[in-house]
Design an enzyme around this catalytic site. Structure first.
Site, mmCIF file in Angstrom:
data_model
loop_
_atom_site.group_PDB
_atom_site.id
_atom_site.type_symbol
_atom_site.label_atom_id
_atom_site.label_comp_id
_atom_site.label_asym_id
_atom_site.label_seq_id
_atom_site.Cartn_x
_atom_site.Cartn_y
_atom_site.Cartn_z
ATOM 1 N N ASP A 1 -5.752 19.453 -14.311
ATOM 2 C CA ASP A 1 -6.097 18.134 -14.860
ATOM 3 C C ASP A 1 -5.582 18.123 -16.294
ATOM 4 O O ASP A 1 -6.116 18.805 -17.177
ATOM 5 C CB ASP A 1 -7.619 17.938 -14.802
ATOM 6 C CG ASP A 1 -8.056 16.545 -15.286
ATOM 7 O OD1 ASP A 1 -7.308 15.927 -16.058
ATOM 8 O OD2 ASP A 1 -9.163 16.118 -14.903
ATOM 9 N N LYS B 1 -6.619 7.216 -19.916
ATOM 10 C CA LYS B 1 -6.875 7.761 -21.251
ATOM 11 C C LYS B 1 -5.607 7.688 -22.111
ATOM 12 O O LYS B 1 -5.137 6.607 -22.381
ATOM 13 C CB LYS B 1 -7.410 9.187 -21.114
ATOM 14 C CG LYS B 1 -8.493 9.353 -20.006
ATOM 15 C CD LYS B 1 -9.767 8.604 -20.289
ATOM 16 C CE LYS B 1 -10.728 8.543 -19.094
ATOM 17 N NZ LYS B 1 -11.053 9.799 -18.457
ATOM 18 N N TYR C 1 -14.994 17.904 -16.389
ATOM 19 C CA TYR C 1 -15.289 16.475 -16.501
ATOM 20 C C TYR C 1 -16.422 16.123 -15.526
ATOM 21 O O TYR C 1 -16.377 16.512 -14.361
ATOM 22 C CB TYR C 1 -14.023 15.682 -16.184
ATOM 23 C CG TYR C 1 -14.254 14.194 -16.120
ATOM 24 C CD1 TYR C 1 -14.589 13.475 -17.254
ATOM 25 C CD2 TYR C 1 -14.152 13.509 -14.917
ATOM 26 C CE1 TYR C 1 -14.818 12.112 -17.191
ATOM 27 C CE2 TYR C 1 -14.380 12.144 -14.849
ATOM 28 C CZ TYR C 1 -14.714 11.456 -15.988
ATOM 29 O OH TYR C 1 -14.944 10.102 -15.913
ATOM 30 N N ARG D 1 0.848 -1.202 0.000
ATOM 31 C CA ARG D 1 0.000 0.000 0.000
ATOM 32 C C ARG D 1 0.884 1.254 0.000
ATOM 33 O O ARG D 1 0.571 2.246 -0.635
ATOM 34 C CB ARG D 1 -0.960 0.010 1.201
ATOM 35 C CG ARG D 1 -1.737 1.318 1.303
ATOM 36 C CD ARG D 1 -3.032 1.267 2.100
ATOM 37 N NE ARG D 1 -3.067 0.329 3.180
ATOM 38 C CZ ARG D 1 -2.486 0.491 4.374
ATOM 39 N NH1 ARG D 1 -1.791 1.584 4.622
ATOM 40 N NH2 ARG D 1 -2.567 -0.444 5.291
HETATM 41 C C1 PLP Z 1 -11.599 10.194 -17.233
HETATM 42 C C2 PLP Z 1 -11.267 11.482 -16.637
HETATM 43 C C3 PLP Z 1 -11.114 11.623 -15.240
HETATM 44 C C4 PLP Z 1 -11.365 10.465 -14.276
HETATM 45 O O1 PLP Z 1 -10.446 9.434 -14.430
HETATM 46 P P1 PLP Z 1 -10.785 7.864 -14.203
HETATM 47 O O2 PLP Z 1 -9.486 7.215 -14.531
HETATM 48 O O3 PLP Z 1 -11.901 7.514 -15.115
HETATM 49 O O4 PLP Z 1 -11.168 7.711 -12.759
HETATM 50 C C5 PLP Z 1 -10.757 12.869 -14.758
HETATM 51 N N1 PLP Z 1 -10.572 13.922 -15.572
HETATM 52 C C6 PLP Z 1 -10.718 13.822 -16.912
HETATM 53 C C7 PLP Z 1 -10.495 15.029 -17.771
HETATM 54 C C8 PLP Z 1 -11.072 12.614 -17.489
HETATM 55 O O5 PLP Z 1 -11.241 12.531 -18.814
#
Ligand code: PLP
Length: 379
Positions: free
Chosen positions: A170, A195, A98, A46
């Site tokens: 982000d 992504k 998002y 962890r």
């Molecule tokens: C998908 C996404 C998230 C969340 O991420 P997960 O891996 O699905 O938990 C946060 N911000 C953006 C811009 C995203 O496209």
């Protein structure tokens, strides 16, 4: 090291015991101690795991940071970052966020006494006018999802510095290949590694990257205390994914440009949102802070009927209807009924999220096939 070399070599060392060139999947929960406290830096998975350490170091280098932290998902990374705040603290964010971020802010953390403001951040005066003595953080997402708005990270950093606030960016849509928020003054870069970073639609993971040692300590403490860690196999997959990040991103950008231009000239398309188009309202900022413009495109149909959009989505052959983005394969989505369904319809319309808006994650297939698919689907 240049970016592509970093993507391949950063953070990884051949395995010292066997010489294995790829970082092994250390599928272990615990580590032998010769005597209490006498160990090789690993006590319990962890807290630390060698496969995760390699990935974290690679991410830190790609984002020009000092420390990386990997989480069980992008949402877990957001959760870990927001947990630094206390009841009464306030966060300023964009009104084109998002959907999952909007949901965790308003449906989870608001109940813990935090306050979130959502505003059009393309005008920095809106941001500054919301700052008060309780404000602790500015949360930026750029390009935004799904409207592909561009927010001036450097400008936000100036507001943050002036009022002693943390700036979080982000960077999921841009990736470090296109944009490095830490270099532009952000304190924390956050990613959904799910992504583009992993890039193959086969893993869910998140990350936070920082320069500052104290900030890293705080985030690492929260993560270890709360436990949102990824498994070593998933870390291996992301490590493998980022080795081709630069090659994939080049093709995403190239295909993105061709698709944006095609849609721009289509008689049934009302509006195309892609930061590389010269008539995009923040093209000049994108040109400053990004190296290219990526493969995320949104467009609105003439007449703005939800039914028309759904028909187009059903006709696509290569653009697969699915949540998520950033994989090698092209995906399409309908934010109003999918990713952003959790945002009330009134809020959606206010933020410019039309009913016929279709979001494309343009993949790295041959562009001729993608354009032919658009042609038959839009008609
Ligand atoms: C998908 C996404 C998230 C969340 O991420 P997960 O891996 O699905 O938990 C946060 N911000 C953006 C811009 C995203 O496209």
């Amino acid at each position: 090291m240049k970016f592509g070399t970093k993507a391949i070599h950063a953070g990884v060392e051949p395995d010292p015991t066997t010489g294995a060139i790829m970082t092994p999947i250390y599928q272990t929960s615990t580590y032998v101690q010769r005597s209490p406290g006498d160990h090789k830096g690993y006590e319990y998975s962890r807290s630390h795991n060698p496969t995760r350490t390699a990935l974290q170091n690679a991410l830190a280098e790609l984002e020009n940071g000092q420390h990386g932290l990997c989480y069980a998902s992008g949402m877990a990374a957001i959760d870990g970052i927001i947990r630094m705040l206390k009841p009464g603290d306030e966060v300023i964010s964009t009104n084109d966020l998002y959907g999952g971020s909007y949901r965790i802010f308003t449906k989870i953390f608001q109940d813990y006494g935090l306050k979130f403001h959502f505003t059009d951040m393309s005008d920095l005066n809106n941001v500054e006018s919301l700052v008060n003595e309780n404000t602790r953080m500015i949360w930026v997402e750029t390009p935004t999802n799904p409207l592909l708005n561009i927010i001036d990270i450097k400008g936000c950093a100036e507001v943050a510095k002036k009022h002693n606030l943390l700036l979080v960016a982000d960077n999921t849509f841009a990736t470090p290949f296109l944009q490095n928020p830490l270099d532009l003054g952000a304190d924390i870069v956050m990613h959904s590694l799910t992504k583009y970073m992993a890039g193959h639609s086969d893993v869910v993971m998140g990350a936070a990257i920082v320069k500052d040692d104290e900030l890293h300590k705080k985030l690492a403490f929260i993560q270890n205390a709360c436990g949102s860690v990824p498994g070593p196999q998933d870390c291996f997959l992301v490590l493998r994914g980022i080795k081709t990040l630069h090659v994939r991103m080049e093709r995403h950008c190239e295909n993105g440009r061709a698709v944006a231009q095609y849609l721009k000239n289509h008689p049934k398309v009302e509006k195309v949102m892609w930061p590389g188009l010269p008539d995009h309202p923040s093209h000049h900022i994108a040109k400053e802070q990004m190296r290219s413009y990526g493969g995320m495109i949104s467009f609105v149909l003439k007449g703005d009927q939800m039914d028309d959009a759904i028909k187009v989505l059903e006709r696509f052959k290569y653009f697969t209807l699915a949540e998520s983005l950033g994989g090698v394969e092209s995906l399409c989505g309908h934010p109003a009924s999918m990713t952003h369904a959790s945002i009330p319809s009134e809020e959606r319309q206010k933020a410019g999220l039309s009913d016929s808006l279709i979001r494309l994650s343009v993949g790295i297939e041959d562009i001729e096939d993608l354009l032919a698919d658009l042609e038959q689907a839009i008609g």
